[in-house]
Scaffold this motif. Structure first.
Motif, PDB file in Angstrom:
ATOM      1  N   CYS A 162     -66.901  34.441 -40.722  1.00 26.04           N
ATOM      2  CA  CYS A 162     -67.271  35.158 -39.489  1.00 26.04           C
ATOM      3  C   CYS A 162     -67.172  36.669 -39.723  1.00 26.04           C
ATOM      4  N   PRO A 163     -68.223  37.419 -39.370  1.00 25.62           N
ATOM      5  CA  PRO A 163     -68.183  38.869 -39.628  1.00 25.62           C
ATOM      6  C   PRO A 163     -67.320  39.645 -38.637  1.00 25.62           C
ATOM      7  N   THR A 164     -66.945  39.014 -37.522  1.00 21.28           N
ATOM      8  CA  THR A 164     -66.163  39.709 -36.490  1.00 21.28           C
ATOM      9  C   THR A 164     -64.854  38.944 -36.245  1.00 21.28           C
ATOM     10  N   GLY A 165     -64.173  39.299 -35.184  1.00 24.01           N
ATOM     11  CA  GLY A 165     -62.928  38.606 -34.836  1.00 24.01           C
ATOM     12  C   GLY A 165     -63.166  37.396 -33.945  1.00 24.01           C
ATOM     13  N   ALA A 166     -64.396  36.856 -33.939  1.00 19.99           N
ATOM     14  CA  ALA A 166     -64.693  35.727 -33.045  1.00 19.99           C
ATOM     15  C   ALA A 166     -64.003  34.444 -33.499  1.00 19.99           C
ATOM     16  N   ILE A 167     -63.866  34.264 -34.811  1.00 17.61           N
ATOM     17  CA  ILE A 167     -63.107  33.102 -35.300  1.00 17.61           C
ATOM     18  C   ILE A 167     -62.093  33.629 -36.305  1.00 17.61           C
ATOM     19  N   VAL A 168     -60.840  33.435 -36.003  1.00 15.80           N
ATOM     20  CA  VAL A 168     -59.771  33.905 -36.896  1.00 15.80           C
ATOM     21  C   VAL A 168     -58.711  32.817 -37.034  1.00 15.80           C
ATOM     22  N   GLU A 169     -57.918  32.944 -38.093  1.00 20.70           N
ATOM     23  CA  GLU A 169     -56.787  32.033 -38.212  1.00 20.70           C
ATOM     24  C   GLU A 169     -55.780  32.375 -37.121  1.00 20.70           C
ATOM     25  N   LYS A 170     -54.991  31.395 -36.692  1.00 22.81           N
ATOM     26  CA  LYS A 170     -53.957  31.680 -35.690  1.00 22.81           C
ATOM     27  C   LYS A 170     -52.888  32.538 -36.362  1.00 22.81           C
ATOM     28  N   ASP A 171     -52.714  33.746 -35.866  1.00 18.03           N
ATOM     29  CA  ASP A 171     -51.774  34.674 -36.508  1.00 18.03           C
ATOM     30  C   ASP A 171     -50.338  34.313 -36.117  1.00 18.03           C
ATOM     31  N   GLU A 172     -49.504  34.053 -37.141  1.00 18.06           N
ATOM     32  CA  GLU A 172     -48.110  33.687 -36.871  1.00 18.06           C
ATOM     33  C   GLU A 172     -47.137  34.638 -37.560  1.00 18.06           C
ATOM     34  N   THR A 173     -47.632  35.830 -37.860  1.00 19.05           N
ATOM     35  CA  THR A 173     -46.757  36.786 -38.545  1.00 19.05           C
ATOM     36  C   THR A 173     -45.578  37.198 -37.650  1.00 19.05           C
ATOM     37  N   ALA A 174     -45.798  37.236 -36.330  1.00 22.39           N
ATOM     38  CA  ALA A 174     -44.712  37.665 -35.435  1.00 22.39           C
ATOM     39  C   ALA A 174     -43.527  36.702 -35.531  1.00 22.39           C
ATOM     40  N   ALA A 175     -43.814  35.390 -35.626  1.00 21.41           N
ATOM     41  CA  ALA A 175     -42.731  34.397 -35.720  1.00 21.41           C
ATOM     42  C   ALA A 175     -41.941  34.586 -37.012  1.00 21.41           C
ATOM     43  N   VAL A 176     -42.652  34.966 -38.083  1.00 29.11           N
ATOM     44  CA  VAL A 176     -41.959  35.163 -39.371  1.00 29.11           C
ATOM     45  C   VAL A 176     -41.114  36.436 -39.326  1.00 29.11           C
ATOM     46  N   TRP A 177     -41.666  37.500 -38.746  1.00 28.91           N
ATOM     47  CA  TRP A 177     -40.866  38.731 -38.612  1.00 28.91           C
ATOM     48  C   TRP A 177     -39.599  38.450 -37.805  1.00 28.91           C
ATOM     49  N   GLU A 178     -39.756  37.679 -36.730  1.00 30.22           N
ATOM     50  CA  GLU A 178     -38.605  37.402 -35.873  1.00 30.22           C
ATOM     51  C   GLU A 178     -37.520  36.659 -36.660  1.00 30.22           C
ATOM     52  N   ALA A 179     -37.938  35.678 -37.457  1.00 31.32           N
ATOM     53  CA  ALA A 179     -36.959  34.921 -38.260  1.00 31.32           C
ATOM     54  C   ALA A 179     -36.303  35.827 -39.304  1.00 31.32           C
ATOM     55  N   LEU A 180     -37.120  36.694 -39.927  1.00 30.45           N
ATOM     56  CA  LEU A 180     -36.568  37.585 -40.961  1.00 30.45           C
ATOM     57  C   LEU A 180     -35.540  38.559 -40.365  1.00 30.45           C
TER      58      LEU A 180
ATOM     59  N   ASP B  50     -40.091  20.359 -41.452  1.00 31.24           N
ATOM     60  CA  ASP B  50     -39.890  20.626 -42.884  1.00 31.24           C
ATOM     61  C   ASP B  50     -40.360  22.027 -43.289  1.00 31.24           C
ATOM     62  N   VAL B  51     -41.510  22.441 -42.766  1.00 26.31           N
ATOM     63  CA  VAL B  51     -41.986  23.812 -42.995  1.00 26.31           C
ATOM     64  C   VAL B  51     -42.176  24.430 -41.613  1.00 26.31           C
ATOM     65  N   ASP B  52     -41.542  25.563 -41.374  1.00 23.88           N
ATOM     66  CA  ASP B  52     -41.567  26.121 -40.016  1.00 23.88           C
ATOM     67  C   ASP B  52     -42.873  26.823 -39.700  1.00 23.88           C
ATOM     68  N   VAL B  53     -43.361  27.639 -40.648  1.00 26.79           N
ATOM     69  CA  VAL B  53     -44.601  28.392 -40.407  1.00 26.79           C
ATOM     70  C   VAL B  53     -45.412  28.414 -41.694  1.00 26.79           C
ATOM     71  N   ALA B  54     -46.721  28.207 -41.578  1.00 26.26           N
ATOM     72  CA  ALA B  54     -47.626  28.404 -42.719  1.00 26.26           C
ATOM     73  C   ALA B  54     -48.461  29.650 -42.442  1.00 26.26           C
ATOM     74  N   LEU B  55     -48.414  30.583 -43.373  1.00 26.12           N
ATOM     75  CA  LEU B  55     -49.235  31.793 -43.260  1.00 26.12           C
ATOM     76  C   LEU B  55     -50.392  31.695 -44.239  1.00 26.12           C
ATOM     77  N   THR B  56     -51.530  32.268 -43.869  1.00 25.86           N
ATOM     78  CA  THR B  56     -52.623  32.379 -44.834  1.00 25.86           C
ATOM     79  C   THR B  56     -52.396  33.619 -45.701  1.00 25.86           C
ATOM     80  N   THR B  57     -53.173  33.723 -46.766  1.00 26.83           N
ATOM     81  CA  THR B  57     -53.062  34.894 -47.644  1.00 26.83           C
ATOM     82  C   THR B  57     -53.340  36.176 -46.855  1.00 26.83           C
TER      83      THR B  57
END
Ligand code: SF4
Ligand code: SF4
Ligand code: FES
Length: 402
Positions: free
Chosen positions: A199-217, A375-382
């Motif tokens: 997708c060339p725009t933000g119309a389809i994106v992966e579900k961003d879960e970086t906030a959950a990882v920052w919170e855990a860190l 078993d795995v709390d969060v999966a992040l994409t690259t």
């Protein structure tokens, strides 16, 4: 061979070469929006228009083959004006929310608007008020940001052969949606993420879960550990301007420790465990006749989902071995926790994976809780990992290879 002129430069290309491809051979860059190098042209946007000498109309370079004797002009005042007007029309149906968009800084529409110096609204904005599709835990569709280029539909139908996405309605009301106007979760979608990757725009994106990882860190009660899939080390560099395939394994280990992970595991290890499990299962079925053959891998959650939805008669042929991601999750919250005397309830396991389907896998069935915990709390994409590295202030490329 076809011989022609592009901006008065001689070009000679095999028959069937488009004007867009031929122009690249003489270092002329024609702007595009709907065209993607992996896909056939949909000719939906009109940004790539050029003019042939003597022709009475502009033609689309992405889908028009060069012909002998053509004299193509790719840039003049009229052409650039038409491209700008086309862009302004597209932007008039697009929300003005770049700062909060998951594709901010990587959006092809945003880049084009900057290239054309479009910095004010010249056409009254009308954005269709359609709620986003948040029905899966892997992919988010924000219909309001769709520019109807058709890339996602082509990739889902022609490359993945899933046919989850389609254009609905006609004319000015045409819109992209899950086929049948249902939610993505109800559709045959296998969460592979190829639509979001194209997708060339933000119309389809992966579900961003970086906030959950920052919170855990940042949570002193949590013991954060991470695993990286084999491909991540050779793809993360693209987000930092390096060529695809650049191996950054050591920098990545280093960066993850600096982010605050107390242990960095390599999914290569659990991939070996999966192979050992699958080999044992094969011997059981082949030598001792305990189960149907052929034995089919079940490591990829997209593949498993596809088979369950379309070829359920093969379910008994699936290997019962867990995927490498899930095996490492269980090992971290059992064997590793015991060895280091950690309370497994405090371990927060993050996986960095190449594909959005790995997000979906985390809670696919109750077997994903084999350790007694998730078993795995969060999966992040690259992409999400690259975002975190940029947010962290770590000068990733300058890190030592140690
Ligand atoms: S995630 Fe894959 S299967 Fe689902 S809609 Fe996108 S391309 Fe199709
Ligand atoms: S969702 Fe993205 S890829 Fe699909 S048609 Fe809309 S803009 Fe194009
Ligand atoms: S890039 Fe050619 S029509 Fe969109």
């Amino acid at each position: 061979m076809i011989k022609a002129l592009i901006n008065d430069l001689s070009v000679e290309v095999p028959e069937g070469t488009t004007i867009l491809e031929a122009a690249r051979q003489v270092q002329v860059r024609i702007p595009t929006l709907c065209k993607h190098r992996d896909l056939l042209p949909t000719a939906a946007c009109g940004i790539c228009i050029v003019r042939n000498k003597g022709g009475d109309k502009m033609i689309r370079a992405c889908c028009t083959p060069l012909e002998t004797g053509m004299e193509i002009t790719t840039h003049d005042r009229d052409i650039v004006d038409v491209r700008r007007s086309t862009l302004e029309l597209i932007l008039s149906n697009h929300p003005n929310g770049c700062l909060t968009c998951g594709r901010n800084g990587e959006c092809e529409l945003q880049t084009l608007a900057a290239d054309f110096n479009i910095n004010q609204e010249s056409i009254k904005r009308y954005v269709r008020d359609t709620p986003p599709d948040l029905s899966t835990n892997a992919i988010v569709i924000d219909f309001a940001k769709c520019i109807k280029c058709g890339r996602c539909i082509q990739v889902c139908q022609e490359m993945q052969n899933v046919w989850a996405l389609s254009f609905l309605e006609r004319g000015i009301n045409t819109r992209m949606a899950p086929a049948g106007d249902i939610t993505l979760a109800e559709s045959p979608c296998v969460k592979c993420g190829q639509c979001s990757a194209h997708c060339p725009t933000g119309a389809i994106v992966e579900k961003d879960e970086t906030a959950a990882v920052w919170e855990a860190l940042h949570n002193p009660e949590k013991i954060c550990v991470v695993q990286i899939a084999p491909s991540v080390r050779v793809t993360v560099g693209e987000a930092f301007g390096l060529p695809p395939g650049t191996n950054l394994t050591r920098k990545l280990y280093h960066a993850l420790r600096r982010l605050g992970f107390s242990a960095v595991f390599d999914t290569n290890f659990s991939a070996d465990v999966t192979i050992v499990e699958e080999a044992s299962e094969f011997i059981e079925r082949f030598a001792h006749k305990r189960g149907p053959l052929p034995l089919i891998t079940s490591c990829c959650p997209s593949w498993t989902d596809h088979m369950e939805k379309r070829h359920w008669d093969f379910i008994d042929n699936f290997s019962t071995a867990k995927s490498p991601q899930q095996i490492l999750g269980v090992l971290a919250k059992t064997y590793y926790a015991q060895k280091l005397g950690h309370d497994p309830a405090k371990i927060f396991m993050v996986s960095i994976m190449p594909c959005t389907a790995k997000k979906y896998e985390l809670s696919r069935t109750e077997e994903m809780y084999a350790s007694g915990f998730k078993d795995v709390d969060v999966a992040l994409t690259t992409r999400e990992l690259a975002r975190m590295l940029k947010q962290s202030g770590i000068d990733f490329l300058a890190l030592p290879d140690a």
